[in-house]
Design an enzyme around this catalytic site. Structure first.
Site, PDB file in Angstrom:
ATOM      1  CG  ASP A 174      -1.920   1.064   1.261  1.00 40.34           C
ATOM      2  OD1 ASP A 174      -2.284   1.562   0.174  1.00 40.34           O
ATOM      3  OD2 ASP A 174      -2.374   1.436   2.365  1.00 40.34           O
ATOM      4  CD  GLU A 194      -0.341   5.328  -4.012  1.00 39.37           C
ATOM      5  OE1 GLU A 194       0.239   5.597  -2.939  1.00 39.37           O
ATOM      6  OE2 GLU A 194      -1.174   4.432  -4.133  1.00 39.37           O
ATOM      7  CG  ASP A 235      -8.160   4.553   0.651  1.00 36.74           C
ATOM      8  OD1 ASP A 235      -8.050   3.314   0.725  1.00 36.74           O
ATOM      9  OD2 ASP A 235      -7.356   5.340   1.177  1.00 36.74           O
TER      10      ASP A 235
HETATM   11  C1  GLC Z   1      -4.729   3.360   2.877  1.00 37.44           C
HETATM   12  C2  GLC Z   1      -5.217   2.130   2.156  1.00 37.44           C
HETATM   13  C3  GLC Z   1      -6.245   1.412   2.974  1.00 37.44           C
HETATM   14  C4  GLC Z   1      -5.634   1.067   4.333  1.00 37.44           C
HETATM   15  C5  GLC Z   1      -5.138   2.319   5.021  1.00 37.44           C
HETATM   16  C6  GLC Z   1      -4.399   2.021   6.310  1.00 37.44           C
HETATM   17  O1  GLC Z   1      -5.745   4.280   2.994  1.00 37.44           O
HETATM   18  O2  GLC Z   1      -5.714   2.449   0.880  1.00 37.44           O
HETATM   19  O3  GLC Z   1      -6.691   0.250   2.315  1.00 37.44           O
HETATM   20  O4  GLC Z   1      -6.566   0.417   5.120  1.00 37.44           O
HETATM   21  O5  GLC Z   1      -4.257   3.008   4.155  1.00 37.44           O
HETATM   22  O6  GLC Z   1      -3.304   1.198   6.076  1.00 37.44           O
END
Ligand code: GLC
Length: 817
Positions: free
Chosen positions: A407, A410, A484
């Site tokens: 995650d 980017e 998200d």
């Molecule tokens: C980001 C991710 C989400 C995750 C959060 C905390 O917003 O896109 O899926 O739960 O971070 O790690």
């Protein structure tokens, strides 16, 4: 949130000074080097070649010559043929390059490029390309009135991208995903341009910022980049499927995932401790709701330090993992790229001492703030760093963890630009580049390092990697979820065109957070979203901190019951699903498909994206509005069976489907075969048990055929790469008032652990009478595993059960005709 101030008139005056964009000028000469043609003008030129008969690559340059280095988007397994033998022809002011599939004509005076198929039809035309003094480039392409556009990876809005404009710049967008958001987490600058019957692909391979605009230029569209090279691939059709298959030959296809990754996944930000995770797993099993994976979001870590467990929340990960394994549940932990700045933290210390972090040119490490606070970011452009990062994953594999969730790659940074400074330097294996030039590749390179590292530490077992960010080619290393979203009905609807276009862009293993991540879901939304989600390639329920809980039992027994059934359906259809994944891994064709891919000649489906196909013969029509018990469904040409009632419909028209909450309209095409397995609680439970081939709408007439080819392997190891797999062909043919049913194996190097095969003729167009060579048996005898056939009522559905023989077998089915 912005107010009307955002549109004050003085903010929008045309203050920009027109910059001095220049074209290349006329071609002054051409030379051939091996397979590459170098066309020169006074200002620069282009290097061009066929990388395959259906793929023409042209890389433009200003000043000195283009280097033909390829980016990470191109599959390393995609080999350039050394000698294609293709010659260019010079004719009346044109240079003509011709392969066995396409012809590309370059007008010497204007540098206009026209791509034709072998019928001579123009499938793409670049009328001009110009360069700005700061290093950007933009090309203009014809957009005839009958143009439609698909692909472009993860974008908001509808399926057909005509009239849209997008930017490709991987961006962490927590704001609601809406049509006006031009850039999300993934960038795939690949466009399928369909004009009339013909499609052509255009792939602008540039991991910096790129733009496509099908909105602002009348009968033209543009594709541009703001830095780096304009490296363009024209990809031949003529069909959209041809374009997708060629594009995925070039940029790679998904790896065949382990079967468990195709199961149902449960996540939340966050399951806070060991007890909560175990409790969750036991609840799934007690309630009989199938589940393969539970995710650990950031709270599992020790103050968000990657490659650690919080010693208080997760004091004994090994014991937790063992208990989960007993239940058939796997853990997938989140791993973000930001490494906490902390001199006492081994990973940070090693990273600094061994120079793995991104720096400024002057040598200072680049620091940005993310969950752990001030953090450094590994430079995945360097193989040395990628290997180091990959090997850190031994920390997880020692616990038996086989999947990783990438995650914030980017990379997301909590600052105004939302990412790294553009002047951060990437070592890039000696070919140093700025972050501005490589931004969109960062997430892909992180997942590549992760996937390869996991593979090194998993002893021939297949890893699963999930990523938020990526670039063209990401499919080779990771599945993708769409970031998200929110628990909005609109976001459920948006997921269809988004994931369908991702599938057309090579990202066959994708899906949204089911139920919605931010905001609060409702029982009804969760039901409708799950009904759709179990047919998406990637199937995970995930929700944010401080939102209403959305585990399947969160809204009471009625909701829970519906969710159990639909999740169960995904597990029963696992053989079919796995087959479709195998097809995606070998051909690049997506698991779920917009109707336009299978019915391109039907004008009604050009932009149809509130229903989709699973493979080529199952039509899924989700309900994506509240309080809705009917919806219009478009059935394309052919005959279709309502999966729930067996009602038969002639296609080529709309029908009104009844859909109380427990029903999501689902149709199977007449003549289709869908193999079903047993209802399992996780993908490895009773794997390979009896397979039932559901054959829809068989007819005894001459010319009727139904076929299916079931791919199987062990579902967990890489042995399939050594052909330890099997193919089971089932065929049913009509004629003379009879039907011939047969099955056979070819290449049975994997032996499924299975005794029985079942064939069910559903909604046949005749009254079955019996099967020659097999005995009539009772339902109890079938239950007991006996061979034979049975009619569920006189003239009703025929069920044939046989022992699974390596030699195959065939029978004649008698009919009353
Ligand atoms: C980001 C991710 C989400 C995750 C959060 C905390 O917003 O896109 O899926 O739960 O971070 O790690």
């Amino acid at each position: 949130m912005e107010g009307s101030e955002a549109i004050r008139p003085d903010k929008h005056e045309m203050t920009t000074v027109p910059e001095n964009w220049k074209d290349l000028g006329p071609v002054t000469g051409m030379e051939k080097r091996g397979d590459v043609f170098i066309c020169r003008t006074e200002r620069g030129g282009a290097a061009a070649l066929f990388t395959a008969p259906g793929i023409f690559r042209i890389k433009f340059f200003i000043g000195s010559e283009a280097d033909l280095a390829q980016t990470i988007a191109i599959d390393p397994a995609y080999r350039l043929k050394t000698e294609s033998g293709i010659q260019a022809e010079e004719k009346e002011g044109f240079l003509i390059f011709r392969s066995s599939v396409m012809e590309v004509e370059l007008e010497k005076q204007t540098f206009m490029i026209t791509v034709r198929d072998l019928d001579g039809s123009v499938v793409s035309r670049q009328t001009s390309i110009s360069f700005d003094p700061r290093g950007g480039a933009r090309a203009v392409y014809d957009m005839p009135a009958n143009s439609h556009f698909y692909g472009l990876g993860e974008k908001s809005s509808f399926l057909d991208k005509r009239g849209e404009r997008y930017t490709n710049w991987n961006t962490d967008v927590y704001a609601p995903h809406m049509p006006e958001i031009e850039a999300l987490y993934q960038s795939v600058p690949f466009l399928i341009h369909r004009s009339g019957e013909k499609s052509c692909g255009l792939f602008l391979d540039n991991p910096g910022l790129t733009e496509v605009d099908m909105r602002s230029h009348g009968m033209a569209y543009t594709m541009g980049c703001s830095t780096g090279a304009y490296d363009l691939y024209f990809i031949a059709g003529p069909s959209m499927k041809d374009v997708v298959m060629r594009y995925t030959a070039l940029t790679g296809r998904i790896q065949l995932p382990p079967k468990w990754a195709l199961g149902y996944h449960q996540s939340r930000y966050s399951y806070m401790n060991q007890q909560e995770v175990l409790q969750l797993a036991h609840t799934f099993r007690e309630k009989g709701i199938p589940c393969d994976v539970i995710y650990l979001d950031i709270h599992y870590m020790d103050e968000y330090r990657v490659f650690t467990f919080d010693p208080v929340r997760f004091p004994d990960p090994k014991a937790m993992m063992n208990e989960l394994r007993e239940l058939g549940i796997r853990i997938v932990p989140i791993v973000d790229p930001g490494v906490k700045k902390d001199p006492n933290y081994r990973v940070y210390r090693e990273g600094v001492q061994q120079e793995h972090f991104c720096t400024k040119l002057e040598g200072d490490i680049y620091f940005g703030e993310v969950w752990p606070g001030i953090s450094a970011f590994p430079d995945f452009t360097d193989d040395r760093t990628s290997n180091w990062w990959g090997d850190q994953h031994a920390f997880y594999t020692q616990y038996g963890i086989e999947g990783i969730w990438n995650d914030m790659n980017e990379p997301a940074v909590f600052n105004e630009s939302k990412t790294m400074d553009l002047d951060v330097i990437h070592r890039n294996n000696g070919d140093m580049k700025t972050h501005e030039e490589l931004h969109n590749a960062y997430g892909l390179l992180m997942s590549k390092a992760t996937s390869e590292g996991m593979e090194r530490h998993m002893d021939n077992r297949r890893p699963f990697v999930l990523t938020r960010a990526g670039y063209a080619g990401i499919q080779r290393y990771a599945a993708v979820w769409t970031g998200d979203n929110r628990s909005f009905w609109e976001h459920m609807a948006l997921a269809m065109p988004m994931v369908l276009n991702m599938g057309l862009s090579g990202l066959a293993f994708s899906g949204p957070d089911i139920g919605g991540f931010a905001h609060h879901t409702s029982g009804e939304l969760l039901v409708r979203w799950t009904q759709m989600g179990v047919f998406f390639p990637y199937c995970r329920n995930h929700s944010s901190i401080d939102t209403l809980r959305q585990e399947p039992w969160s809204f009471g027994p009625a909701t829970e019951g519906i969710l159990r059934d639909y999740i169960g359906l995904r597990y029963r259809w696992m053989p079919h699903l796995y087959n479709l994944f195998h097809e995606a891994a070998s051909t690049g064709l997506p698991v779920i498909r917009p109707l336009v891919l299978e019915y391109p000649e039907d004008p009604k489906v050009t932009n149809l994206c509130d229903q989709f196909l699973l493979g080529d013969s199952v039509l899924v029509a989700p309900v994506y509005r509240p309080d809705t018990d009917h919806r219009a469904v478009y059935l394309p040409a052919g005959e279709w069976f309502d999966y729930w009632t067996g009602d038969k419909y002639e296609g080529g028209r709309h029908i009104l489907a009844e859909c109380p909450l427990e029903i999501m309209p689902l149709y199977i095409k007449a003549g289709a075969i869908v193999p079903e397995g047993m209802l399992m609680q996780h993908a490895e439970e009773d794997a390979d048990e009896t397979v039932t081939f559901q054959i829809y709408g068989a007819e005894a007439r001459e010319g009727f055929t139904a076929d299916y080819s079931l791919y199987e392997d062990d579902g967990v190891t890489f042995d399939y790469r050594n052909q330890v797999s099997s193919r089971l062909h089932v065929s049913l043919k009509g004629g003379d008032g009879m039907l011939h049913l047969s099955y056979e194996y070819d290449d049975r190097r994997y032996e499924a652990n299975r005794n029985l095969l079942v064939f069910k003729l559903r909604y046949s167009g005749f009254a079955p009478q019996g099967v020659e060579g097999l005995h009539a048996v009772t339902a109890e005898q079938l239950q007991g595993g006996m061979e034979g056939w049975m009619l569920d009522e006189p003239g009703g559905e025929l069920c044939i059960q046989v022992h699974d023989r390596p030699t195959g077998a065939s029978w004649v089915i008698r009919t009353g005709e």
